[in-house]
Structures are given as structure tokens and as C-alpha cells.
Design a protein around this motif. Structure first.
Motif, PDB file in Angstrom:
ATOM      1  N   ASP A  46     -97.215 -14.963  96.692  1.00 27.59           N
ATOM      2  CA  ASP A  46     -97.760 -14.963  98.054  1.00 27.59           C
ATOM      3  C   ASP A  46     -97.281 -16.178  98.846  1.00 27.59           C
ATOM      4  O   ASP A  46     -97.870 -16.533  99.857  1.00 27.59           O
ATOM      5  CB  ASP A  46     -99.291 -14.918  98.009  1.00 27.59           C
ATOM      6  N   GLU A  47     -96.210 -16.822  98.382  1.00 36.10           N
ATOM      7  CA  GLU A  47     -95.652 -17.980  99.078  1.00 36.10           C
ATOM      8  C   GLU A  47     -94.156 -18.042  98.831  1.00 36.10           C
ATOM      9  O   GLU A  47     -93.617 -17.318  97.988  1.00 36.10           O
ATOM     10  CB  GLU A  47     -96.342 -19.269  98.624  1.00 36.10           C
ATOM     11  N   ASN A  48     -93.488 -18.925  99.580  1.00 39.18           N
ATOM     12  CA  ASN A  48     -92.034 -19.059  99.460  1.00 39.18           C
ATOM     13  C   ASN A  48     -91.626 -19.470  98.052  1.00 39.18           C
ATOM     14  O   ASN A  48     -92.404 -20.089  97.312  1.00 39.18           O
ATOM     15  CB  ASN A  48     -91.511 -20.081 100.465  1.00 39.18           C
ATOM     16  N   LEU A  49     -90.374 -19.154  97.715  1.00 34.70           N
ATOM     17  CA  LEU A  49     -89.880 -19.375  96.352  1.00 34.70           C
ATOM     18  C   LEU A  49     -88.420 -19.791  96.393  1.00 34.70           C
ATOM     19  O   LEU A  49     -87.646 -19.320  97.222  1.00 34.70           O
ATOM     20  CB  LEU A  49     -90.018 -18.078  95.544  1.00 34.70           C
ATOM     21  N   LEU A  50     -88.059 -20.711  95.508  1.00 31.78           N
ATOM     22  CA  LEU A  50     -86.662 -20.981  95.177  1.00 31.78           C
ATOM     23  C   LEU A  50     -86.591 -21.234  93.676  1.00 31.78           C
ATOM     24  O   LEU A  50     -87.466 -21.898  93.114  1.00 31.78           O
ATOM     25  CB  LEU A  50     -86.121 -22.202  95.929  1.00 31.78           C
ATOM     26  N   MET A  51     -85.551 -20.742  93.019  1.00 31.25           N
ATOM     27  CA  MET A  51     -85.321 -21.051  91.607  1.00 31.25           C
ATOM     28  C   MET A  51     -84.187 -22.058  91.519  1.00 31.25           C
ATOM     29  O   MET A  51     -83.153 -21.912  92.190  1.00 31.25           O
ATOM     30  CB  MET A  51     -84.943 -19.790  90.818  1.00 31.25           C
ATOM     31  N   ASP A 106     -77.985 -23.998  94.563  1.00 31.28           N
ATOM     32  CA  ASP A 106     -78.751 -25.002  93.818  1.00 31.28           C
ATOM     33  C   ASP A 106     -80.250 -24.722  93.777  1.00 31.28           C
ATOM     34  O   ASP A 106     -80.948 -25.159  92.876  1.00 31.28           O
ATOM     35  CB  ASP A 106     -78.491 -26.388  94.416  1.00 31.28           C
ATOM     36  N   GLY A 107     -80.776 -24.031  94.767  1.00 31.44           N
ATOM     37  CA  GLY A 107     -82.181 -23.637  94.718  1.00 31.44           C
ATOM     38  C   GLY A 107     -83.170 -24.736  95.023  1.00 31.44           C
ATOM     39  O   GLY A 107     -84.253 -24.776  94.439  1.00 31.44           O
ATOM     40  N   VAL A 108     -82.814 -25.649  95.936  1.00 28.48           N
ATOM     41  CA  VAL A 108     -83.742 -26.664  96.433  1.00 28.48           C
ATOM     42  C   VAL A 108     -83.662 -26.670  97.956  1.00 28.48           C
ATOM     43  O   VAL A 108     -82.689 -26.185  98.552  1.00 28.48           O
ATOM     44  CB  VAL A 108     -83.431 -28.065  95.856  1.00 28.48           C
ATOM     45  N   LEU A 109     -84.682 -27.241  98.606  1.00 29.46           N
ATOM     46  CA  LEU A 109     -84.796 -27.109 100.058  1.00 29.46           C
ATOM     47  C   LEU A 109     -83.707 -27.841 100.837  1.00 29.46           C
ATOM     48  O   LEU A 109     -83.494 -27.550 102.012  1.00 29.46           O
ATOM     49  CB  LEU A 109     -86.177 -27.589 100.524  1.00 29.46           C
ATOM     50  N   GLY A 110     -83.031 -28.777 100.208  1.00 32.61           N
ATOM     51  CA  GLY A 110     -81.940 -29.455 100.903  1.00 32.61           C
ATOM     52  C   GLY A 110     -80.709 -28.599 101.058  1.00 32.61           C
ATOM     53  O   GLY A 110     -79.822 -28.915 101.853  1.00 32.61           O
ATOM     54  N   THR A 111     -80.623 -27.512 100.291  1.00 31.72           N
ATOM     55  CA  THR A 111     -79.433 -26.664 100.340  1.00 31.72           C
ATOM     56  C   THR A 111     -79.743 -25.222 100.690  1.00 31.72           C
ATOM     57  O   THR A 111     -78.881 -24.515 101.203  1.00 31.72           O
ATOM     58  CB  THR A 111     -78.700 -26.693  98.980  1.00 31.72           C
ATOM     59  N   ASN A 112     -80.945 -24.740 100.363  1.00 37.60           N
ATOM     60  CA  ASN A 112     -81.271 -23.323 100.540  1.00 37.60           C
ATOM     61  C   ASN A 112     -82.535 -23.120 101.366  1.00 37.60           C
ATOM     62  O   ASN A 112     -83.510 -23.861 101.198  1.00 37.60           O
ATOM     63  CB  ASN A 112     -81.489 -22.637  99.182  1.00 37.60           C
ATOM     64  N   CYS A 113     -82.511 -22.106 102.220  1.00 39.81           N
ATOM     65  CA  CYS A 113     -83.765 -21.630 102.815  1.00 39.81           C
ATOM     66  C   CYS A 113     -84.534 -20.861 101.750  1.00 39.81           C
ATOM     67  O   CYS A 113     -83.942 -20.217 100.878  1.00 39.81           O
ATOM     68  CB  CYS A 113     -83.479 -20.706 103.994  1.00 39.81           C
ATOM     69  N   PRO A 114     -85.860 -20.917 101.792  1.00 46.69           N
ATOM     70  CA  PRO A 114     -86.642 -20.270 100.740  1.00 46.69           C
ATOM     71  C   PRO A 114     -86.584 -18.742 100.805  1.00 46.69           C
ATOM     72  O   PRO A 114     -86.319 -18.151 101.863  1.00 46.69           O
ATOM     73  CB  PRO A 114     -88.065 -20.778 100.998  1.00 46.69           C
ATOM     74  N   ILE A 115     -86.838 -18.130  99.647  1.00 46.01           N
ATOM     75  CA  ILE A 115     -86.977 -16.674  99.559  1.00 46.01           C
ATOM     76  C   ILE A 115     -88.409 -16.341  99.976  1.00 46.01           C
ATOM     77  O   ILE A 115     -89.365 -16.785  99.325  1.00 46.01           O
ATOM     78  CB  ILE A 115     -86.706 -16.179  98.126  1.00 46.01           C
ATOM     79  N   LEU A 116     -88.555 -15.593 101.042  1.00 42.68           N
ATOM     80  CA  LEU A 116     -89.886 -15.286 101.558  1.00 42.68           C
ATOM     81  C   LEU A 116     -90.626 -14.325 100.632  1.00 42.68           C
ATOM     82  O   LEU A 116     -89.998 -13.599  99.854  1.00 42.68           O
ATOM     83  CB  LEU A 116     -89.769 -14.672 102.959  1.00 42.68           C
ATOM     84  N   PRO A 117     -91.961 -14.291 100.686  1.00 42.65           N
ATOM     85  CA  PRO A 117     -92.712 -13.312  99.900  1.00 42.65           C
ATOM     86  C   PRO A 117     -92.220 -11.887 100.176  1.00 42.65           C
ATOM     87  O   PRO A 117     -91.936 -11.530 101.326  1.00 42.65           O
ATOM     88  CB  PRO A 117     -94.154 -13.511 100.380  1.00 42.65           C
ATOM     89  N   LYS A 118     -92.074 -11.128  99.102  1.00 41.44           N
ATOM     90  CA  LYS A 118     -91.617  -9.728  99.104  1.00 41.44           C
ATOM     91  C   LYS A 118     -90.115  -9.591  99.368  1.00 41.44           C
ATOM     92  O   LYS A 118     -89.601  -8.473  99.401  1.00 41.44           O
ATOM     93  CB  LYS A 118     -92.402  -8.877 100.107  1.00 41.44           C
TER      94      LYS A 118
END
Length: 591
Positions: free
Chosen positions: A77-82, A96-108
Motif C-alpha cells: 500500500d506504499e511506494n517500493l524499490l528493490m 540500482d533501486g534507490v531514490l537517488g537513481t530511480n522513481c519509486p514503483i507505485l502501489p499496484k
């Protein structure tokens, strides 16, 4: 009637489609559906983060130079990055999966990672990088095997076992996050998990009934490779197996000089491989223990992870007291000396045929020096924050790498100080301006009372020194310039420093962070910006076609059709099925 040559060509194209990769660098596919499930690892029902319904998640098992494709579906139910701790995405911090390089994957939503494990071997793990989610799970092992033509520096083990250890709270990550937001400490954890399970009931006073515990079944006389990862929140754990020696063989991608330990301190975020021979009698099972280190409270005894090593011919259950850990309460140097004893095996081949020691890091001239100092949390703008060199990192609304690519102004500043600030602490998006192909020396100074460990994405660095007190220029005289271990996560003892050297050959925006989740959440991190002034696709891959957009670039993001968001492998399977049906339809024409 179609010609036979047409039919042959069709089969060839289908064969190419099924392989979906070159002969040299195959593609390996994984599907991750990340969701909450209810589990009770310490006897208390709670929401944990599962992958494909499992906690912990599956182990990714690939071989050097494989292209790894992981389709992640976010059912939280919240943003995600691996993020893939220690995996050096060569020339592609986009993955890389961190906020300095990627926008988060939104719920669903779902998003597909695609990276190559180029010239790398060893034991690593993955985990969700946002908002302390690792405190609720979502982690799993990541194995990169040698190519068949490259020998490993020990006999092939009879089995390979991944063990994830870590401190654990019965509150989930959202509750822990709320405590930090309110200016509180997290306090003592409720237990230590081994592979997502609570302790064996070795003591009825400390361990309640009904706790599911981990059992490793082994065959007598066999040797196993145990890959141990501390995926916890903030607690160093001492790992040991009753009556068994731990022969250290590898750490985070580097083969080590092989040495026996009766126990080893494994700090948050660190990974080790041990060779363990099952050479004891089978009169009973044996305890596997992961116990807290560098803590004073006597009631930490209840926060001990205990599993069972079970020989197939075992005649009874484990009983009696646990094997005793290090007795060094009044000796500050015991653990540090143990850490210093871990050396690089300079004669072993790593991912390539040449020996690990062929890279003479000790003879390279240092181009930049940064002293990164951490202190206990401070108040900035009325909120409790953690700092590095007086700066608490503020995650940008537009990821740094995207801001660079699209020339977004004022997304960050390239002014991270080479020495700690002397004035008031600041909350900023301040980044290290690193030099491509430079050789950077970073001194991590821990002026807090708690153990810290630090991780650098995109690189393996050389651990060349550590000691108590304040680092000075004279401290370089103690550096190990020959066989210091190359790894991606290093511990820094309270009131002490650790020195690392990094060869900056991997272009991108790379995260430098504490692995202690509470300090990381409160801002103890920064990034290195490594840019090739002569832009080309050889030193950095272009932006992925499936890139997500946010912040100042939000208008570039196309809506995702959630109802049709299926996995890559599912889509391939459907296409493959259609092609098979075409063949089936055409077969009668050839009879």
C-alpha cells in the motif's frame, strides 16, 4: 503449401525467441510479487513483506555475466524499490533501486529491472530500500556463481545453504517509522530471526512455546557452503555453530584467505561464505546461534537467534546451554582484530582467470580524500535527523540521475564537503563530485556510541585500515596496502574509524549509506556522482525504455494499465504458446 524452408526458418525463429539471449550472456528471469502476508516469527501475528507469498523471498541464483531480469509487481500500500546490495550494475545505476537513481514503483504498478552481473562472483542479498521496509521483510539471498572455466579456490562443496540472520521487531516498519518521526529511539529489538523464523526453545523461560525455528538438515562427513547475511535493522550478530569450525572462504564477492573461526561478528548488511564440514558425532543435534553484540542490557539474552543443525543420522535433540560467544566485554580490540584478520586471497581467481591480487591497489595514487563523520542524531528545523559530516541527506523529488539526463536544474548540489562541517548541521541534497577513473580515499569516522556499518553501491572497495580514536594523516602508516579485503559493506566501531579505497571506474550515481535502518531513515547517506566527460554507451548505458518518471519529470510518465500489467515471462509464455499453435496448424501441410 508452405515450403520446407519456410517451416525451417519458422523453427529457427522460435528457437531464437525461446533462448531470448546470446550464447555468451544468457538472460535469467525472475518474477517478484511483493505483498503483505501475516506471519508470527516471534509468536506475535504481524504483517510481513513477502515475495511470491514467501518470507523470506527466493534466492536469486545466477552465473557471472548473466543478464538478470526481475519483474517486480508492487502489491503493497506504499511506494517500493528493490535494491541489490553489493551487486555492481556495471555502467547502469539506472537499475540500482534507490531514490537517488530511480522513481519509486507505485502501489499496484510493476517495473522490470534488467542488469548484468558483469565480472562478479559471490554472496549478496536484495531488499526493499524505501521507508525502512526491510524491517518488515522483502529480503532474500543473491548468489553469483563462477563460470565453469574459472575454478573456485576450494573443493566443490556438497551443498550450498543461504542463511539470513537479523534483529527483528514485532512492530512492522510503519510503526517503527512513526517512532523515529516522533523523535524516539527504536529501543531493543524483540528477537533475532534465522531465515525468517524465531528461536528454538533452548530455554523455556526465554523462549515461549509454539515458535517455529529453522532446521538445517545435513549429511555426516559432507562439507557445505553456508552463505550468511545480516539483513537486520541495527544489531551486530555473532554467528556460530556448536562444536563446528567455520572456514571463511568468501565475503561479498571476494575470496578470502581461508581461516577457521569458532564464531564471527557479522555486522548489519554484511555477507560471508563459510565452508563447514559435518565432522562431529551424531549423538545429538547442534545449536546454530546468532546473538547480539556490543550491547549492555542483560535482558538481551532473550534476543538471541537459535536454529538447529540436524545430521541425518542424529540420535537426539540439542540440549543444554548455548555455545558461548566472545567473552570480550572489557577488550575493545577483540572484534576489531578479528575483522583485521580477514584478508583477500590474492592468488585466487575471482570472476576472471587473473588472480585477485593482480590489481595492485596499494600502488595507485589517491586523487580525492573524504572524511565522512557521523555523530548521534541532532535537531534540524525542529526534527531529529542523522548526519554525515554535518549534512542530513534530503531525498530529491527528481532522482539525481534523471535530473542529470534531462538537465533539471536545482535538483541537487555538488558540494558535499571533503571534511566535516564545523558549523550548524544542514538538511540538503548534497552529493560528492567524484572523478571518473579517479582513486578515492574515504575515512568513515564513527563519533557515535553505536556500531555502524556503511555500504557503497556500484563498487567493491578495499578495506585498508581501522582503529580506535580519531583518524589523522599519520593513520595511513597503518594501512594494509597489499591484501585488504575488497567488499561493499564495512563496519565502523563506536569511537573508531575505518578507511576504504575505491577505484572509480563505474559511471553513474552511487549511494553511500549507513546500513543501520534507523540512521539511514533519518538521513545518514549521500551519493557519489561519477560522470564520464566523454559520454558514450560503453561507460554508461542509456536510460531504460521503461524508466519511471516523477518530480519535475512527472508529466513524462505514461499511465500504467494495471489490469494488464503482467510479467515478462508470462507474456513470453503466451507468445510462445501462440507460436506452438502456429506450428501445430502447419504440421499437416508437411505430410
Amino acid at each position: 503449401m508452405p515450403s520446407l524452408s519456410f517451416f525451417t526458418v519458422l523453427l529457427i525463429h522460435i528457437g531464437l525467441f525461446v533462448s531470448f539471449s546470446s550464447a555468451e550472456d544468457p538472460n535469467i528471469f525472475y518474477n517478484f510479487e511483493v505483498s503483505y502476508i501475516t506471519a508470527s516469527p516471534l509468536g506475535v501475528p504481524q504483517h510481513v513483506i513477502a515475495i511470491n507469498g514467501k518470507f523470506p523471498g527466493p534466492t536469486i541464483n545466477v552465473t557471472t555475466n548473466n543478464n538478470v531480469i526481475v519483474n517486480v509487481r508492487n502489491k503493497l500500500d506504499e511506494n517500493l524499490l528493490m535494491t541489490w546490495a553489493g551487486i555492481q550494475q556495471r555502467h547502469s545505476s539506472w537499475q540500482d533501486g534507490v531514490l537517488g537513481t530511480n522513481c519509486p514503483i507505485l502501489p499496484k504498478w510493476n517495473w522490470t529491472y534488467n542488469f548484468q552481473v558483469k565480472d562478479q562472483v559471490g554472496s549478496f542479498f536484495y531488499f526493499p530500500s524505501l521507508n525502512m521496509q526491510r524491517a518488515s521483510g522483502g529480503f532474500g539471498g543473491f548468489i553469483i556463481n563462477n563460470r565453469a572455466i574459472i575454478p573456485i579456490p576450494f573443493a566443490n562443496p556438497d551443498g550450498d545453504i543461504t542463511i539470513l540472520i537479523g534483529d527483528w521487531y514485532t512492530k512492522n516498519h510503519t510503526a517503527l517509522r512513526k517512532m523515529l518521526d516522533e523523535g524516539k529511539d527504536l529501543g531493543m529489538p524483540d528477537g533475532v530471526l534465522i531465515n525468517g523464523k524465531g528461536p528454538y526453545q533452548y530455554n523455556t523461560t526465554l523462549v515461549p512455546d509454539g515458535i517455529e525455528y529453522e532446521t538445517l538438515e545435513v549429511h555426516p562427513g559432507k562439507t557445505y557452503r553456508l552463505r550468511i547475511h545480516n539483513v537486520g535493522i541495527s544489531t551486530t550478530l555473532n554467528f556460530r555453530i556448536q562444536n563446528h569450525n567455520l572456514l571463511l572462504a568468501e565475503s561479498e564477492g571476494s575470496y578470502t584467505v581461508q581461516q577457521n573461526y569458532t564464531s564471527l561478528d557479522i555486522h548489519v548488511g554484511q555477507s560471508y561464505s563459510f565452508l563447514v564440514t559435518m565432522d562431529q558425532n551424531a549423538s545429538s543435534d547442534y545449536y546454530i546461534v546468532a546473538s547480539a553484540r556490543f550491547v549492555n542490557e542483560s535482558n538481551w539474552k532473550r534476543v538471541t537467534g537459535v536454529g538447529i543443525l540436524h545430521y541425518t543420522n542424529s540420535k537426539g535433540k540439542a540440549a543444554g546451554p548455548l555455545p558461548v560467544g566472545p567473552q570480550d566485554e572489557f577488550d575493545k580490540t577483540y572484534s576489531m582484530n578479528q575483522a583485521r584478520s580477514i584478508r583477500w586471497n590474492v592468488s585466487a581467481s575471482g570472476a576472471r582467470p587473473n588472480p585477485q591480487g593482480s590489481f595492485r591497489y596499494g600502488s595507485i595514487n589517491v586523487t580525492d580524500v573524504y572524511v565522512l563523520k557521523n555523530k548521534p542524531p541532532v535537531m534540524i528545523n525542529g526534527k531529529r535527523q542523522a548526519t554525515l559530516s554535518g549534512i542530513s541527506f534530503k531525498n530529491p523529488s527528481t532522482p539525481i540521475r534523471l535530473a542529470d539526463w534531462f538537465k533539471v536544474k536545482n535538483a541537487y548540489t555538488l558540494d558535499f564537503p571533503t571534511r566535516p562541517l564545523t558549523g550548524a548541521p544542514k538538511l540538503e541534497t548534497s552529493v560528492i563530485n567524484a572523478t571518473f577513473r579517479g582513486f578515492i580515499e574515504i575515512i568513515l569516522q564513527n563519533n557515535d556510541t553505536k556500531m555502524q556499518s556503511y555500504h557503497v553501491d556500484g563498487y567493491a572497495f578495499f578495506v585498508v585500515g581501522m582503529d580506535y580514536g580519531e583518524w589523522t594523516e599519520n593513520s595511513r602508516g597503518t594501512y594494509n596496502k597489499w591484501d585488504g579485503i575488497a567488499r561493499s559493506t564495512v563496519q565502523v566501531y563506536p569511537g573508531a574509524w575505518s578507511a576504504i579505497l575505491i577505484s572509480l571506474d563505474n559511471v553513474g550515481i552511487w549511494n553511500i549509506r549507513t546500513e543501520n535502518l534507523d540512521s539511514w531513515y533519518l538521513g545518514q547517506e549521500t551519493y557519489m556522482r561519477v560522470v564520464n566527460p566523454e559520454a558514450n554507451n560503453k561507460t554508461e548505458l542509456p536510460i531504460p525504455d521503461n524508466s519511471l518518471y516523477c518530480g519535475a519529470l512527472n508529466k513524462l510518465q505514461k499511465p500504467q494499465d494495471i489490469s494488464s500489467a503482467t510479467s515478462i515471462t508470462a507474456t513470453r509464455s503466451k507468445i510462445f504458446f501462440v507460436l506452438l499453435m502456429i506450428i501445430y496448424t502447419l504440421v499437416p501441410f508437411f505430410h
